[in-house]
Design a protein around this motif. Sequence first.
Motif, PDB file in Angstrom:
ATOM      1  N   SER A  67       1.237  -0.896   0.218  1.00  0.00           N
ATOM      2  CA  SER A  67       0.464   0.026   0.275  1.00  0.00           C
ATOM      3  C   SER A  67       0.787   1.259  -0.108  1.00  0.00           C
ATOM      4  N   VAL A  68       0.552   2.223  -1.121  1.00  0.00           N
ATOM      5  CA  VAL A  68       1.265   3.286  -0.917  1.00  0.00           C
ATOM      6  C   VAL A  68       0.882   4.378  -1.397  1.00  0.00           C
ATOM      7  N   GLY A  69       0.453   5.346  -0.403  1.00  0.00           N
ATOM      8  CA  GLY A  69      -0.345   6.766  -0.481  1.00  0.00           C
ATOM      9  C   GLY A  69       0.449   7.519  -0.967  1.00  0.00           C
ATOM     10  N   VAL A  70       0.483   8.252  -1.773  1.00  0.00           N
ATOM     11  CA  VAL A  70       1.469  10.223  -1.481  1.00  0.00           C
ATOM     12  C   VAL A  70       0.467  11.172  -1.701  1.00  0.00           C
ATOM     13  N   TYR A  71       0.516  11.759  -0.294  1.00  0.00           N
ATOM     14  CA  TYR A  71       0.171  13.079  -0.045  1.00  0.00           C
ATOM     15  C   TYR A  71       1.216  14.394  -0.335  1.00  0.00           C
ATOM     16  N   GLN A  72       0.314  15.150  -0.824  1.00  0.00           N
ATOM     17  CA  GLN A  72       0.943  16.783  -1.048  1.00  0.00           C
ATOM     18  C   GLN A  72       0.373  17.268   0.471  1.00  0.00           C
ATOM     19  N   ASP A  73       1.011  18.052   0.667  1.00  0.00           N
ATOM     20  CA  ASP A  73       0.699  19.291   2.176  1.00  0.00           C
ATOM     21  C   ASP A  73      -0.508  18.645   2.717  1.00  0.00           C
ATOM     22  N   GLY A  74      -0.518  17.443   3.153  1.00  0.00           N
ATOM     23  CA  GLY A  74      -1.493  17.787   3.743  1.00  0.00           C
ATOM     24  C   GLY A  74      -2.820  16.560   2.862  1.00  0.00           C
ATOM     25  N   VAL A  75      -2.639  16.319   1.191  1.00  0.00           N
ATOM     26  CA  VAL A  75      -3.640  16.062   0.144  1.00  0.00           C
ATOM     27  C   VAL A  75      -3.069  15.650   0.212  1.00  0.00           C
ATOM     28  N   GLY A  76      -4.324  14.387  -0.389  1.00  0.00           N
ATOM     29  CA  GLY A  76      -4.178  12.185  -0.968  1.00  0.00           C
ATOM     30  C   GLY A  76      -3.887  12.771  -2.644  1.00  0.00           C
ATOM     31  N   GLU A  77      -2.259  12.880  -3.563  1.00  0.00           N
ATOM     32  CA  GLU A  77      -2.319  12.636  -4.765  1.00  0.00           C
ATOM     33  C   GLU A  77      -2.756  11.627  -5.290  1.00  0.00           C
ATOM     34  N   PHE A  78      -2.199  10.183  -4.262  1.00  0.00           N
ATOM     35  CA  PHE A  78      -2.788   9.300  -5.453  1.00  0.00           C
ATOM     36  C   PHE A  78      -2.803   7.712  -4.464  1.00  0.00           C
ATOM     37  N   GLY A  79      -3.467   6.544  -4.965  1.00  0.00           N
ATOM     38  CA  GLY A  79      -3.489   6.302  -3.923  1.00  0.00           C
ATOM     39  C   GLY A  79      -2.644   5.027  -4.548  1.00  0.00           C
ATOM     40  N   ILE A  80      -2.492   3.328  -4.647  1.00  0.00           N
ATOM     41  CA  ILE A  80      -1.885   2.521  -5.134  1.00  0.00           C
ATOM     42  C   ILE A  80      -2.201   1.488  -3.575  1.00  0.00           C
ATOM     43  N   ILE A  81      -3.044   0.782  -4.065  1.00  0.00           N
ATOM     44  CA  ILE A  81      -2.803  -1.168  -3.467  1.00  0.00           C
ATOM     45  C   ILE A  81      -2.399  -2.333  -4.212  1.00  0.00           C
TER      46      ILE A  81
END
Length: 268
Positions: A107-121
């Motif tokens: 599970s990988v989530g990338v957040y920019q300044d607290g906002v979820g940009e994308f998620g991969i499961i």
Amino acid sequence: METQTKQQLFEQARSWVLEAGEKIRQQMEQPFKVETKAGPNDLVTELDKETEKFFVEKINSTYPDHKLFGEEGFGDEIKTLDGTVWIVDPIDGTMNFVHQKRNFAISVGVYQDGVGEFGIIYDVMADVLYTGIQGEGAYKNGKRLDSLSKPQSLESSILCINSFWALRNKRVSEEGIHRLVEKVRGTRSFGSAALEFAYVAEGIIDGYLTMSLMPWDIAAGIVIVEEAGGITTQADGEPVNMLEKNSILTSHKDIHNEIVSEYIELKK
């Protein structure tokens, strides 16, 4: 984050997730050491640690200004989500990994300044990839997920409920959970929070309720469910805090408020 940059970052993350999954599959039949962390049911293996180190090395060498918030402690000490933060669970569902050798995910989530940009499961053994990019929808192996756009009632819903946390947690009303179980069509538990989020996004379950998840358990799933049309909050309806442990309800929007208002009573 600019759209082009976000897409490029997503493609790089996707490539690393698939590469990490292949490494895990190649080592599945080899003996590996199993250790416990907080308790006898909180397991960690060498592959958990190796997989997180893989992401740390890739991110540090390619994006030195990014941070990694990971379960096994090889990333950064995260006190804020300012900037670009990768929130990584290298093997979500370690007990399934150890006992079943399936039903676990990266599970990988990338957040920019607290906002979820994308998620991969990534369901490693089934080779199924769930993805969601903010504003661009959610997908399973490249096919758009749209089941959550259809109307849904609680009576016809299947919920994932982690019974250990829901029924043994002193903060939750057992009576409310019992009434909820009696109301819905059925309950399930799969043993991987990431996959349970993915299944909500896919529409094969209608909601997932649990009382104790860390940010790395949910970071990718929140983005994917939201892009599929669902909603995620704490069990009492409050916003999720991505820096600490949370109770979680992620579900179809049509049943979310009813569950929170009629069945969830959290004690102070």
